[in-house]
Design a protein around this motif. Structure first.
Motif, PDB file in Angstrom:
ATOM      1  N   ALA A 134      82.562 152.325 -56.388  1.00 35.52           N
ATOM      2  CA  ALA A 134      82.277 151.356 -55.332  1.00 35.52           C
ATOM      3  C   ALA A 134      82.891 150.001 -55.635  1.00 35.52           C
ATOM      4  O   ALA A 134      82.421 148.972 -55.156  1.00 35.52           O
ATOM      5  CB  ALA A 134      80.766 151.224 -55.140  1.00 35.52           C
ATOM      6  N   GLY A 135      83.957 150.016 -56.437  1.00 36.71           N
ATOM      7  CA  GLY A 135      84.695 148.788 -56.683  1.00 36.71           C
ATOM      8  C   GLY A 135      85.630 148.495 -55.523  1.00 36.71           C
ATOM      9  O   GLY A 135      85.467 149.005 -54.417  1.00 36.71           O
ATOM     10  N   ARG A 136      86.648 147.694 -55.766  1.00 41.64           N
ATOM     11  CA  ARG A 136      87.532 147.268 -54.685  1.00 41.64           C
ATOM     12  C   ARG A 136      88.292 148.440 -54.077  1.00 41.64           C
ATOM     13  O   ARG A 136      88.407 148.544 -52.848  1.00 41.64           O
ATOM     14  CB  ARG A 136      88.495 146.199 -55.200  1.00 41.64           C
ATOM     15  N   VAL A 137      88.833 149.314 -54.920  1.00 38.47           N
ATOM     16  CA  VAL A 137      89.592 150.454 -54.401  1.00 38.47           C
ATOM     17  C   VAL A 137      88.673 151.425 -53.678  1.00 38.47           C
ATOM     18  O   VAL A 137      88.945 151.855 -52.551  1.00 38.47           O
ATOM     19  CB  VAL A 137      90.356 151.170 -55.531  1.00 38.47           C
ATOM     20  N   GLY A 138      87.567 151.794 -54.321  1.00 40.08           N
ATOM     21  CA  GLY A 138      86.629 152.727 -53.706  1.00 40.08           C
ATOM     22  C   GLY A 138      86.065 152.208 -52.402  1.00 40.08           C
ATOM     23  O   GLY A 138      85.954 152.950 -51.416  1.00 40.08           O
ATOM     24  N   SER A 139      85.719 150.926 -52.366  1.00 39.40           N
ATOM     25  CA  SER A 139      85.172 150.330 -51.141  1.00 39.40           C
ATOM     26  C   SER A 139      86.200 150.350 -50.014  1.00 39.40           C
ATOM     27  O   SER A 139      85.875 150.679 -48.866  1.00 39.40           O
ATOM     28  CB  SER A 139      84.730 148.888 -51.398  1.00 39.40           C
ATOM     29  N   ALA A 140      87.454 150.008 -50.346  1.00 40.22           N
ATOM     30  CA  ALA A 140      88.500 150.012 -49.324  1.00 40.22           C
ATOM     31  C   ALA A 140      88.740 151.422 -48.796  1.00 40.22           C
ATOM     32  O   ALA A 140      88.882 151.631 -47.587  1.00 40.22           O
ATOM     33  CB  ALA A 140      89.798 149.431 -49.890  1.00 40.22           C
ATOM     34  N   LEU A 141      88.772 152.403 -49.695  1.00 38.39           N
ATOM     35  CA  LEU A 141      88.977 153.783 -49.256  1.00 38.39           C
ATOM     36  C   LEU A 141      87.803 154.271 -48.416  1.00 38.39           C
ATOM     37  O   LEU A 141      87.998 154.994 -47.433  1.00 38.39           O
ATOM     38  CB  LEU A 141      89.189 154.692 -50.467  1.00 38.39           C
ATOM     39  N   ALA A 142      86.598 153.885 -48.776  1.00 43.46           N
ATOM     40  CA  ALA A 142      85.431 154.267 -47.970  1.00 43.46           C
ATOM     41  C   ALA A 142      85.525 153.664 -46.573  1.00 43.46           C
ATOM     42  O   ALA A 142      85.269 154.340 -45.570  1.00 43.46           O
ATOM     43  CB  ALA A 142      84.146 153.826 -48.659  1.00 43.46           C
ATOM     44  N   ARG A 143      85.924 152.402 -46.486  1.00 44.28           N
ATOM     45  CA  ARG A 143      86.012 151.745 -45.180  1.00 44.28           C
ATOM     46  C   ARG A 143      87.058 152.407 -44.283  1.00 44.28           C
ATOM     47  O   ARG A 143      86.788 152.695 -43.107  1.00 44.28           O
ATOM     48  CB  ARG A 143      86.336 150.257 -45.345  1.00 44.28           C
ATOM     49  N   VAL A 144      88.251 152.647 -44.826  1.00 44.96           N
ATOM     50  CA  VAL A 144      89.314 153.177 -43.959  1.00 44.96           C
ATOM     51  C   VAL A 144      89.052 154.622 -43.556  1.00 44.96           C
ATOM     52  O   VAL A 144      89.419 155.033 -42.446  1.00 44.96           O
ATOM     53  CB  VAL A 144      90.709 153.037 -44.608  1.00 44.96           C
ATOM     54  N   THR A 145      88.406 155.386 -44.410  1.00 43.61           N
ATOM     55  CA  THR A 145      88.118 156.776 -44.033  1.00 43.61           C
ATOM     56  C   THR A 145      86.966 156.839 -43.025  1.00 43.61           C
ATOM     57  O   THR A 145      86.989 157.667 -42.111  1.00 43.61           O
ATOM     58  CB  THR A 145      87.814 157.633 -45.268  1.00 43.61           C
ATOM     59  N   VAL A 146      85.985 155.961 -43.161  1.00 39.75           N
ATOM     60  CA  VAL A 146      84.934 155.881 -42.135  1.00 39.75           C
ATOM     61  C   VAL A 146      85.549 155.487 -40.798  1.00 39.75           C
ATOM     62  O   VAL A 146      85.262 156.088 -39.750  1.00 39.75           O
ATOM     63  CB  VAL A 146      83.841 154.877 -42.552  1.00 39.75           C
ATOM     64  N   GLU A 147      86.412 154.482 -40.813  1.00 43.68           N
ATOM     65  CA  GLU A 147      87.042 154.012 -39.579  1.00 43.68           C
ATOM     66  C   GLU A 147      87.909 155.093 -38.946  1.00 43.68           C
ATOM     67  O   GLU A 147      88.088 155.117 -37.721  1.00 43.68           O
ATOM     68  CB  GLU A 147      87.879 152.764 -39.857  1.00 43.68           C
ATOM     69  N   ALA A 148      88.444 155.994 -39.768  1.00 43.07           N
ATOM     70  CA  ALA A 148      89.266 157.087 -39.254  1.00 43.07           C
ATOM     71  C   ALA A 148      88.427 158.247 -38.727  1.00 43.07           C
ATOM     72  O   ALA A 148      88.978 159.229 -38.225  1.00 43.07           O
ATOM     73  CB  ALA A 148      90.214 157.590 -40.340  1.00 43.07           C
ATOM     74  N   GLY A 149      87.108 158.137 -38.841  1.00 43.57           N
ATOM     75  CA  GLY A 149      86.226 159.141 -38.265  1.00 43.57           C
ATOM     76  C   GLY A 149      85.726 160.202 -39.210  1.00 43.57           C
ATOM     77  O   GLY A 149      85.102 161.174 -38.776  1.00 43.57           O
ATOM     78  N   TYR A 150      85.942 160.022 -40.510  1.00 42.77           N
ATOM     79  CA  TYR A 150      85.461 161.006 -41.476  1.00 42.77           C
ATOM     80  C   TYR A 150      84.019 160.702 -41.887  1.00 42.77           C
ATOM     81  O   TYR A 150      83.639 159.528 -41.997  1.00 42.77           O
ATOM     82  CB  TYR A 150      86.333 160.998 -42.735  1.00 42.77           C
ATOM     83  N   PRO A 151      83.217 161.728 -42.142  1.00 46.15           N
ATOM     84  CA  PRO A 151      81.921 161.502 -42.793  1.00 46.15           C
ATOM     85  C   PRO A 151      82.173 161.183 -44.267  1.00 46.15           C
ATOM     86  O   PRO A 151      82.902 161.905 -44.950  1.00 46.15           O
ATOM     87  CB  PRO A 151      81.195 162.839 -42.618  1.00 46.15           C
ATOM     88  N   VAL A 152      81.607 160.101 -44.740  1.00 42.72           N
ATOM     89  CA  VAL A 152      81.926 159.594 -46.077  1.00 42.72           C
ATOM     90  C   VAL A 152      80.647 159.318 -46.857  1.00 42.72           C
ATOM     91  O   VAL A 152      79.717 158.683 -46.354  1.00 42.72           O
ATOM     92  CB  VAL A 152      82.766 158.294 -45.987  1.00 42.72           C
ATOM     93  N   SER A 153      80.614 159.788 -48.090  1.00 42.19           N
ATOM     94  CA  SER A 153      79.564 159.401 -49.024  1.00 42.19           C
ATOM     95  C   SER A 153      80.211 158.619 -50.164  1.00 42.19           C
ATOM     96  O   SER A 153      81.404 158.763 -50.431  1.00 42.19           O
ATOM     97  CB  SER A 153      78.826 160.627 -49.566  1.00 42.19           C
ATOM     98  N   VAL A 154      79.424 157.782 -50.814  1.00 38.38           N
ATOM     99  CA  VAL A 154      79.945 156.956 -51.891  1.00 38.38           C
ATOM    100  C   VAL A 154      78.934 156.933 -53.026  1.00 38.38           C
ATOM    101  O   VAL A 154      77.718 156.975 -52.797  1.00 38.38           O
ATOM    102  CB  VAL A 154      80.255 155.526 -51.389  1.00 38.38           C
ATOM    103  N   SER A 155      79.445 156.924 -54.247  1.00 36.37           N
ATOM    104  CA  SER A 155      78.554 156.850 -55.407  1.00 36.37           C
ATOM    105  C   SER A 155      79.140 155.877 -56.421  1.00 36.37           C
ATOM    106  O   SER A 155      80.330 155.577 -56.403  1.00 36.37           O
ATOM    107  CB  SER A 155      78.366 158.224 -56.059  1.00 36.37           C
ATOM    108  N   ALA A 156      78.275 155.407 -57.295  1.00 33.39           N
ATOM    109  CA  ALA A 156      78.694 154.507 -58.361  1.00 33.39           C
ATOM    110  C   ALA A 156      77.774 154.740 -59.551  1.00 33.39           C
ATOM    111  O   ALA A 156      76.881 155.590 -59.513  1.00 33.39           O
ATOM    112  CB  ALA A 156      78.639 153.055 -57.890  1.00 33.39           C
ATOM    113  N   SER A 157      77.993 153.974 -60.622  1.00 34.57           N
ATOM    114  CA  SER A 157      77.169 154.154 -61.817  1.00 34.57           C
ATOM    115  C   SER A 157      75.711 153.808 -61.536  1.00 34.57           C
ATOM    116  O   SER A 157      74.813 154.385 -62.138  1.00 34.57           O
ATOM    117  CB  SER A 157      77.702 153.281 -62.960  1.00 34.57           C
ATOM    118  N   ARG A 158      75.491 152.897 -60.615  1.00 40.38           N
ATOM    119  CA  ARG A 158      74.115 152.602 -60.182  1.00 40.38           C
ATOM    120  C   ARG A 158      73.673 153.686 -59.196  1.00 40.38           C
ATOM    121  O   ARG A 158      74.488 154.380 -58.602  1.00 40.38           O
ATOM    122  CB  ARG A 158      74.064 151.223 -59.527  1.00 40.38           C
ATOM    123  N   GLY A 159      72.384 153.845 -59.000  1.00 40.90           N
ATOM    124  CA  GLY A 159      71.865 154.861 -58.104  1.00 40.90           C
ATOM    125  C   GLY A 159      72.027 154.479 -56.650  1.00 40.90           C
ATOM    126  O   GLY A 159      72.355 153.332 -56.318  1.00 40.90           O
TER     127      GLY A 159
END
Length: 218
Positions: free
Chosen positions: A15-40
């Protein structure tokens, strides 16, 4: 490997800069997206709602299990601790880089000149690893998107040993706004690692094909 042809669920690990950007663009493209990080997921929920609206925070193991495509966007030093069994038969997108001047020397990735994604594949031996997204900056993931047919549409290399996995990941790259240039093996992904001409350069598809040997591109 179960190939999902329409809208595969994408699990972004990191969920750093790269992960956050990839999550945003894939959500915007219409994909169902989950995200995880070292925190719960409870700790990540507020951050995700602000920084990655539409992405669902999950524990890492749960995100991997639910994902059809798992994107590695974690700090490289954390990768060796990942349990390979969690990734069995998964399509794994390696968006990481081994860059000693930035990351420091890491023995895990010092293997006789092998590409970093080849080492990722060795560790995740039952997964289908595809290399892409690694050769552009986190801000460019959003800023450089262009519609199909745009003369300035940026090309991204997509390399992997499994043809069907490469084709699926290439379709995601295309849908979020880039021209995928597919390669016949994961080894060919060395052409867009740090230190190579394609790394960090804004290239259209014709420019990419001119710069990277045609014999490996399709």
């Amino acid at each position: 490997m179960n190939i999902v042809e329409t809208s595969p669920r994408i699990a972004v690990l990191g969920a750093g800069r790269v992960g956050s950007a990839l999550a945003r663009v894939t959500v915007e493209a219409g994909y169902p997206v989950s995200v995880s990080a070292s925190r719960g997921p409870d700790d990540l929920e507020l951050i995700a709602s602000v920084v990655m609206p539409g992405a669902t925070p999950m524990w890492t193991a749960d995100a991997i299990a639910a994902g059809d495509v798992v994107v590695l966007a974690i700090p490289l030093h954390r990768f060796p601790a990942l349990d390979p069994a969690l990734f069995a038969d998964k399509i794994v997108v390696d968006g990481m880089n081994y860059w000693p001047p930035i990351d420091g020397r890491q023995e895990f990735f010092e293997r006789g000149g092998a590409g970093s994604s080849e080492i990722v594949q060795d560790h995740l031996s039952s997964a289908h690893v595809v290399k892409t997204f690694n050769h552009l900056g986190y801000h460019e993931i959003e800023d450089d998107r262009r519609p199909v047919g745009d003369a300035d549409r940026r090309a991204l290399g997509v390399a992997g040993d499994d043809r069907r996995a490469v084709e699926l990941v290439a379709s995601i790259v295309d849908r979020i706004g880039f021209d995928p240039v597919t390669f016949t093996s994961l080894r060919d992904g060395r052409a867009f690692q740090p230190g190579e001409p394609a790394f960090g350069n804004l290239l259209t598809r014709p420019q990419f094909l001119e710069l990277v040997p045609r014999r490996v591109a399709a």
